[in-house]
Design a protein around this motif. Structure first.
Motif: not given
Length: 245
Positions: A175-200
């Motif tokens: 799978a791929y995501v080629l990000n082309l968003c704002a050049e300075e995307w702030r963490p509090e704006w969400g939209g992160y690609l997050n990965f999870y273990d079996d415990a969530g």
């Protein structure tokens, strides 16, 4: 590539050996500054200014839907409210749900929605040797033969629930995501690609950096975080799967 506009020129300084080592260790990697600055700016402009955004949504057993731009523009307020209620009910429980802006680039290419336009050219370039060989090298998957693509827009209220892309029988490998968003995307704006273990628990998260290509082996549990109402900019990206059939 030839022509006046550069859309998918790779950064010639990429360290493929280091990227391959990182991918082998974790099954995922973020390639920063993957394109030349000119190509990245042109792709961002294509998404921000030249894309007729439709709407993708899914709420539990209802969906998935991919509404074209004309249909979205004609949606009456009561239907928009109904969609939001369904999404809220699904997301507040245990059901799979998502909502985001989308333009089905491969479908549009095959159906000739805008032949010869920048979206069609991007589909061709995604499937051309320079990018395909980069992904084959970094992921150690020489059997990849093609890639699909959709343009995505995560604005305020958009999200994608946890899932694993377990479509191996359809040839999905990377799978791929080629990000082309704002050049300075702030963490509090969400939209992160997050990965999870079996415990969530989140084991890794990729900020939606401008001009960054995220690659990850599937199936793998992941999600795109909720973009809050105060986010002032949209998370533009091109997404899909590299396939072996």
């Amino acid at each position: 590539m030839s022509g006046a506009i550069r859309l998918l020129d790779l950064n010639p300084r990429l360290d493929r050996a280091s990227l391959a080592k990182a991918f082998a260790a974790a099954g995922r990697v973020q390639i920063r500054d993957v394109l030349t600055a000119e190509a990245a700016r042109n792709l961002h402009r294509m998404l921000a200014e030249q894309t007729p955004w439709g709407l993708a949504w899914h709420a539990g057993a209802d969906g998935p839907y991919a509404l074209p731009a004309a249909t979205v523009q004609a949606l009456p307020p009561e239907q928009r409210m109904s969609i939001q209620k369904k999404l809220s009910a699904a997301a507040s429980g245990r059901d799979y749900a998502f909502i985001y802006g989308q333009y089905p680039m491969v479908h549009a290419y095959l159906e000739r929605w805008a032949p010869g336009g920048p979206h069609d050219l991007t589909v061709e370039l995604l499937n051309d040797d320079p990018l395909m060989n980069l992904v084959r090298d970094v992921t150690g998957t020489p059997q990849l033969i093609k890639v699909d693509a959709q343009a995505t827009l995560y604005g305020p209220g958009s999200f994608l629930s946890v899932h694993d892309d377990s479509h191996v029988a359809q040839g999905w490998r990377i799978a791929y995501v080629l990000n082309l968003c704002a050049e300075e995307w702030r963490p509090e704006w969400g939209g992160y690609l997050n990965f999870y273990d079996d415990a969530g628990d989140i084991v890794q998260g990729f900020r939606p950096r401008f001009n960054a290509l995220n690659l990850f082996r599937v199936p793998q549990r992941h999600a795109v975080g909720y973009v809050p109402p105060f986010a002032p900019q949209a998370r533009y990206a091109i997404t899909g799967w590299f396939r072996d059939r």
